[in-house]
Design a protein around this motif. Structure first.
Motif, PDB file in Angstrom:
ATOM      1  N   ILE A 135       0.797  -1.242  -0.017  1.00 15.97           N
ATOM      2  CA  ILE A 135       0.109  -0.035   0.025  1.00 15.97           C
ATOM      3  C   ILE A 135       0.999   1.142   0.070  1.00 15.97           C
ATOM      4  N   GLY A 136       0.767   2.053  -1.175  1.00 17.10           N
ATOM      5  CA  GLY A 136       1.801   2.959  -1.399  1.00 17.10           C
ATOM      6  C   GLY A 136       1.379   4.174  -0.301  1.00 17.10           C
ATOM      7  N   ASN A 171      -1.234 -10.079  -2.919  1.00 21.91           N
ATOM      8  CA  ASN A 171       0.065  -9.467  -3.792  1.00 21.91           C
ATOM      9  C   ASN A 171      -0.513  -8.168  -4.569  1.00 21.91           C
ATOM     10  N   THR A 172      -1.663  -7.506  -4.217  1.00 23.31           N
ATOM     11  CA  THR A 172      -1.916  -6.559  -4.894  1.00 23.31           C
ATOM     12  C   THR A 172      -0.923  -5.339  -4.391  1.00 23.31           C
ATOM     13  N   VAL A 173      -0.751  -4.473  -5.570  1.00 22.59           N
ATOM     14  CA  VAL A 173      -0.029  -3.110  -5.368  1.00 22.59           C
ATOM     15  C   VAL A 173      -1.021  -2.067  -5.326  1.00 22.59           C
ATOM     16  N   VAL A 174      -1.262  -1.329  -4.380  1.00 20.08           N
ATOM     17  CA  VAL A 174      -1.999  -0.235  -4.215  1.00 20.08           C
ATOM     18  C   VAL A 174      -1.366   1.234  -4.331  1.00 20.08           C
ATOM     19  N   PRO A 175      -1.499   1.888  -5.684  1.00 20.02           N
ATOM     20  CA  PRO A 175      -0.537   2.897  -5.660  1.00 20.02           C
ATOM     21  C   PRO A 175      -0.746   4.140  -4.751  1.00 20.02           C
ATOM     22  N   GLU A 176       0.246   4.880  -4.768  1.00 22.20           N
ATOM     23  CA  GLU A 176       0.099   6.148  -3.744  1.00 22.20           C
ATOM     24  C   GLU A 176      -1.181   6.906  -4.146  1.00 22.20           C
ATOM     25  N   GLY A 177      -1.633   7.312  -2.966  1.00 23.43           N
ATOM     26  CA  GLY A 177      -2.753   8.412  -3.362  1.00 23.43           C
ATOM     27  C   GLY A 177      -4.330   7.658  -3.347  1.00 23.43           C
ATOM     28  N   THR A 178      -4.309   6.505  -3.490  1.00 18.92           N
ATOM     29  CA  THR A 178      -5.390   5.826  -3.636  1.00 18.92           C
ATOM     30  C   THR A 178      -6.197   5.970  -2.647  1.00 18.92           C
ATOM     31  N   THR A 179      -7.719   6.216  -2.934  1.00 21.39           N
ATOM     32  CA  THR A 179      -8.768   6.308  -1.823  1.00 21.39           C
ATOM     33  C   THR A 179      -9.709   5.353  -2.088  1.00 21.39           C
ATOM     34  N   ILE A 180      -9.973   4.478  -1.440  1.00 23.87           N
ATOM     35  CA  ILE A 180     -11.156   3.586  -1.655  1.00 23.87           C
ATOM     36  C   ILE A 180     -11.933   3.558  -0.238  1.00 23.87           C
ATOM     37  N   THR A 210      -9.411  -5.376 -10.638  1.00 24.50           N
ATOM     38  CA  THR A 210     -10.648  -4.425 -10.182  1.00 24.50           C
ATOM     39  C   THR A 210      -9.912  -3.121  -9.919  1.00 24.50           C
ATOM     40  N   LEU A 211      -8.814  -3.272  -9.242  1.00 27.71           N
ATOM     41  CA  LEU A 211      -8.140  -1.835  -9.186  1.00 27.71           C
ATOM     42  C   LEU A 211      -7.748  -1.173 -10.301  1.00 27.71           C
ATOM     43  N   GLY A 212      -7.336  -1.676 -11.116  1.00 28.47           N
ATOM     44  CA  GLY A 212      -6.883  -1.156 -12.533  1.00 28.47           C
ATOM     45  C   GLY A 212      -8.311  -0.370 -13.263  1.00 28.47           C
ATOM     46  N   GLY A 213      -9.163  -1.286 -12.888  1.00 26.23           N
ATOM     47  CA  GLY A 213     -10.598  -0.574 -13.653  1.00 26.23           C
ATOM     48  C   GLY A 213     -11.095   0.581 -12.792  1.00 26.23           C
ATOM     49  N   MET A 214     -10.618   0.736 -11.441  1.00 30.80           N
ATOM     50  CA  MET A 214     -11.199   1.539 -10.652  1.00 30.80           C
ATOM     51  C   MET A 214     -10.365   2.968 -10.818  1.00 30.80           C
ATOM     52  N   LEU A 215      -9.003   2.802 -11.099  1.00 28.74           N
ATOM     53  CA  LEU A 215      -8.455   4.005 -11.034  1.00 28.74           C
ATOM     54  C   LEU A 215      -8.213   4.784 -12.237  1.00 28.74           C
ATOM     55  N   THR A 216      -8.151   6.025 -12.103  1.00 31.08           N
ATOM     56  CA  THR A 216      -7.829   6.803 -13.485  1.00 31.08           C
ATOM     57  C   THR A 216      -6.637   6.750 -13.674  1.00 31.08           C
ATOM     58  N   ASN A 241       0.127   7.917   1.347  1.00 36.02           N
ATOM     59  CA  ASN A 241      -1.249   8.449   1.371  1.00 36.02           C
ATOM     60  C   ASN A 241      -2.302   8.039   0.801  1.00 36.02           C
ATOM     61  N   CYS A 242      -2.740   6.631   1.058  1.00 37.67           N
ATOM     62  CA  CYS A 242      -3.654   6.095   0.553  1.00 37.67           C
ATOM     63  C   CYS A 242      -4.794   6.003   1.695  1.00 37.67           C
ATOM     64  N   LYS A 243      -5.960   5.851   1.343  1.00 36.44           N
ATOM     65  CA  LYS A 243      -7.144   5.851   2.432  1.00 36.44           C
ATOM     66  C   LYS A 243      -7.814   4.514   2.045  1.00 36.44           C
ATOM     67  N   LEU A 244      -7.963   3.523   2.773  1.00 34.56           N
ATOM     68  CA  LEU A 244      -8.767   2.304   2.774  1.00 34.56           C
ATOM     69  C   LEU A 244      -9.729   2.314   3.985  1.00 34.56           C
ATOM     70  N   ASN A 245     -10.815   1.796   3.687  1.00 34.24           N
ATOM     71  CA  ASN A 245     -11.812   1.775   4.695  1.00 34.24           C
ATOM     72  C   ASN A 245     -12.971   0.662   4.177  1.00 34.24           C
ATOM     73  N   ARG A 246     -13.149  -0.454   5.008  1.00 35.82           N
ATOM     74  CA  ARG A 246     -13.851  -1.489   4.732  1.00 35.82           C
ATOM     75  C   ARG A 246     -13.672  -2.098   3.313  1.00 35.82           C
ATOM     76  N   VAL A 247     -12.368  -2.454   3.068  1.00 30.02           N
ATOM     77  CA  VAL A 247     -11.976  -3.225   1.857  1.00 30.02           C
ATOM     78  C   VAL A 247     -11.245  -4.498   2.171  1.00 30.02           C
ATOM     79  N   ILE A 248     -11.429  -5.380   1.234  1.00 26.76           N
ATOM     80  CA  ILE A 248     -10.828  -6.790   1.303  1.00 26.76           C
ATOM     81  C   ILE A 248      -9.672  -6.613   0.181  1.00 26.76           C
ATOM     82  N   VAL A 249      -8.252  -6.638   0.510  1.00 22.81           N
ATOM     83  CA  VAL A 249      -7.564  -6.302  -0.625  1.00 22.81           C
ATOM     84  C   VAL A 249      -6.746  -7.948  -0.719  1.00 22.81           C
ATOM     85  N   MET A 250      -6.832  -8.428  -2.126  1.00 21.20           N
ATOM     86  CA  MET A 250      -6.410  -9.761  -2.189  1.00 21.20           C
ATOM     87  C   MET A 250      -4.924  -9.928  -2.367  1.00 21.20           C
TER      88      MET A 250
END
Lengths: 384, 368
Positions: A333-334, A347-356, A371-377, A336-345
């Motif tokens: 998890i890079g 080896n997923t790499v969550v890029p910096e600044g991601t908010t879910i 799914t992350l790829g589809g969600m992020l701009t 400045n990310c914000k994750l709340n109520r998620v299940i991250v599967m």
């Protein structure tokens, strides 16, 4: 001769767990920061001295088979320890396991090897801690043909379960699958002890029945009741949860944080065992804040973790906040990310600044690389 | 394929660990949150394709035996080879060997039976994550008799004092083994030697009543042997006293050191103990620390190392300290610069403060 042989049904797909069981059998889904769902049942066997065990696998068994291995973590790597029983072909043909009873039927020869008095049938889908010996004692005392473990559920929920109607001495006279107007709130936990000779007879009979779905709850138990066999309920008072949906998976994980439930106590007499990865202690950095969470070995924490469960080798960078979430092994998890109520599967790499952040009343969200790829701009900016 | 066997020689190790070695030898001192000293050399050997390892253990080895078991945690529970723990049981009436040569003399079978032609010998007090495959390749390429693994410690510390210093020429051949305190190129105690030569030198040492194999069989034979040097780079530590033990544990709080030691070449393995993940309770404050599984933390932990199964109750503070397995720190306790050995119980409100230079050590199973 073995007094009691355990048969653990672990072939389920767990469709309602969505992405979590895409490549994985439900019993192999990671749970509780270090474990897989099946570890609770396997450890129950260890802790209650069930040392001969057949594990029936079918759906996506690779991870599950690897996990069970020779059974060493559960002390079942002994002579008549654990045997993984997958569907097979033989001279007479062969087929997939078409139901829970069929899975046992197809392995009668496995059980016969041990010439047991009793057979314990359990499944690898539930989170609970139970001493099967106590249930076996009751089975013997009542001279039962079958004993079914039950738990009291709230009356409002009773119509979601298989309900057993019992007399005062706990003798079962009726089994109702998801009744509209339940007459009892004793739900079957899917844990059965059978006197083997009886079970064998009913399995053979059921196998001949072309209209049967070869299921314990739907076919075998009703057939035994029709013949007024001695079926008894065994009352279990403790935590028991079917982790059938994303919501219940998330809840059961969060329940581990409630120590009053005592689900993962650290006593030698009752532990939950699993394959241990022998990773180093977790590294908590200068900028970390951790509260009400479970964190496993090999993690690097530089951010804020609250009410969450982190599996091994997770890295959380500075400025990131993880709340009410379940983070599977190897996730990065890079910053400045914000994750709340998620299940991250895994080896997923969550890029910096991601908010879910998922609302309190919505089902927790499952994230993997796709799914992350589809969600992020493309810029890796905010999304919801 | 040419192969090495391993030998961990615990004889002639330095024992100035006071309370920590009352009931154990230094090889089984807990280190780094969940390991024992011996895990590093043992893991390095196994990770370098060595699958036969013998251990010369003279005394206080109960805890070592308990830790090693069948060797399964290091994949040393093998059909062939595996782990050979060789305590002193000496019944040869003609034996006149002395010092560690008694171990060599009375355990000749271990060397003779093995198919391998090379032996990697090590102690337990050099802590690193090393892959000896490269050193072995170098040893073979150089057709050396002996290859000494050395390391440049850069900054000389008090614990470095007793170790040999190595000087070599441009071809890497060792020209001098000294105790020159200004030389920072230290012999790590790890070396590769050809097995036949080893046995020959053992006989020679015994014949001349020598009592230290490395000193008399290798160092004093420098002129007769082709001894090469192979330098280990990356994080390492020499641990032979309470002070060095404390300092090197604390050094692991630097992320780079921690990474180098634990995620370097390979994983360091230790005995598995099925502890659940660490539980951080509401209101716990943990900063810059290492915590092993099984811990339950309520209070404040800063710049500290917590081994498996430690519990820190609400309102307790643990600072700059090393807390070993299953210690309990009750409410309101304040610990600073302290080393608690296993199973220590610190009762409500106690305050123990050592100094950074001389941490306060509490022996195993004390109730304070």
């Amino acid at each position: 001769m073995k007094e009691c042989v355990g048969m653990l049904l672990a072939g389920g797909e767990g469709k309602r767990l969505g992405e979590l069981t895409h490549h994985l059998a439900k019993p192999a889904v990671p749970f509780g920061g270090k474990y897989r769902i099946i570890d609770f049942t396997l450890s129950n066997c260890t802790n209650s001295g069930i040392s001969t065990l057949g594990v029936l696998t079918q759906y996506s068994p690779l991870e599950l088979n690897k996990h069970i291995g020779n059974g060493k973590p559960w002390d079942i790597d002994k002579q008549s320890g654990v045997t993984v029983l997958s569907p097979y072909t033989a001279k007479t043909g062969g087929d997939w396991y078409s139901g829970t009873a069929d899975a046992i039927y197809q392995n009668i020869h496995f059980i016969n090897q041990f010439d047991p008095e009793y057979v314990l049938v359990i499944s690898g889908d539930h989170i609970y801690q139970m001493d099967y010996q106590k249930m076996l004692e009751q089975h013997k005392e009542t001279n039962a043909d079958a004993t079914i473990s039950v738990i009291e559920v709230p009356w409002d929920d009773a119509s979601r379960f298989g309900i057993l109607n019992v007399s005062d001495n706990l003798r079962i006279f009726e089994f109702e699958e998801k009744p509209k107007n339940p007459q009892s709130n004793l739900a079957s936990m899917g844990i059965y002890i059978f006197t083997w000779s009886k079970l064998k007879a009913y399995l053979l009979e059921d196998a001949q029945n072309k209209v049967s779905s070869h299921d314990f709850g739907k076919d075998l138990i009703p057939a035994m009741l029709d013949d007024t066999q001695r079926l008894f309920a065994y009352r279990f008072n403790g935590y028991w949860k079917d982790v059938g949906t994303i919501q219940s998976y998330w809840e059961a994980n969060m329940d581990l944080l409630d120590e009053n439930l005592g689900l993962i106590s650290n006593h030698k007499k009752w532990r939950v065992y699993t394959q241990d990865s022998n990773l180093p202690p977790q590294y908590i950095g200068r900028t970390a804040t951790v509260s009400n969470s479970l964190i496993n070995s090999g993690c690097f924490i530089h951010g804020t973790i609250e009410n969450s469960i982190l599996f091994k080798n997770v890295r959380v960078e500075q400025g990131s906040t993880v709340r009410q979430s379940i983070i599977h092994p190897g996730v990065r998890i890079g910053e400045n990310c914000k994750l709340n109520r998620v299940i991250v599967m895994e080896n997923t790499v969550v890029p910096e600044g991601t908010t879910i952040e998922i609302d309190e009343f919505q089902e927790p969200f499952v994230i993997n690389q796709e799914t992350l790829g589809g969600m992020l701009t493309p810029a890796g900016g905010e999304s919801k | 394929m040419k192969k090495m066997i391993g030998l961990i020689n615990l004889d002639h190790e330095y024992h100035v660990f006071n309370e920590l070695t009352y009931f154990r030898n230094s090889a089984s001192i807990p280190f780094g949150g969940r390991y024992r000293m011996i895990d590093f050399t043992l893991s390095n050997m196994v990770n370098s394709n060595i699958n036969e390892v013998a251990i010369f253990a003279r005394n206080k080895y109960r805890s070592l035996l308990d830790h090693l078991g069948t060797g399964e945690n290091w994949d040393l529970d093998r059909r062939n080879g595996g782990l050979f723990i060789l305590p002193p049981d000496w019944n040869d009436p003609s034996d006149r060997s002395q010092g560690d040569l008694r171990f060599f003399h009375n355990n000749r079978d271990y060397f003779h039976r093995s198919q391998s032609d090379y032996v990697l010998i090590s102690g337990s007090q050099f802590v690193s994550n090393s892959d000896y495959k490269d050193a072995f390749k170098y040893h073979l390429e150089q057709e050396a008799d002996v290859t000494l693994i050395t390391t440049d410690v850069k900054q000389l510390l008090p614990e470095h004092y007793p170790y040999f210093r190595v000087e070599a020429n441009q071809k890497g051949q060792v020209t001098e083994i000294t105790n020159d305190q200004s030389n920072s190129e230290l012999f790590t105690g790890v070396y590769i030697i050809n097995k036949d030569l080893l046995m020959k030198l053992v006989d020679e040492c015994i014949a001349y009543h020598k009592d230290n194999f490395f000193v008399c069989g290798v160092k004093d034979k420098l002129a007769d042997l082709k001894i090469q040097r192979y330098e280990h780079s990356g994080y390492s530590a020499f641990i032979n006293s309470i002070e060095s033990f404390y300092r090197q544990n604390m050094n692991l709080l630097e992320e780079d050191n921690y990474r180098d030691l634990f995620f370097g070449n390979n994983l360091i393995r230790t005995k598995i103990s099925s502890n659940p993940p660490v539980k951080y309770r509401k209101g716990s404050e943990v900063k810059h620390s290492l915590l092993a599984n099984g811990c339950v933390v309520d209070g404040r932990v800063e710049e500290s190392i917590l081994f498996r199964g430690v519990s820190v109750h609400p309102g307790a503070t643990v600072k700059n300290s090393i807390i070993m397995q299953r210690c309990t720190i009750e409410e309101g306790v304040h610990l600073e610069n302290v080393i608690l050995d296993k199973d220590v119980h610190v009762s409500k409100g106690q305050k123990i403060i050592g100094s950074k230079e001389k941490p306060y050590v509490v022996a195993k199973r004390q109730v304070i």
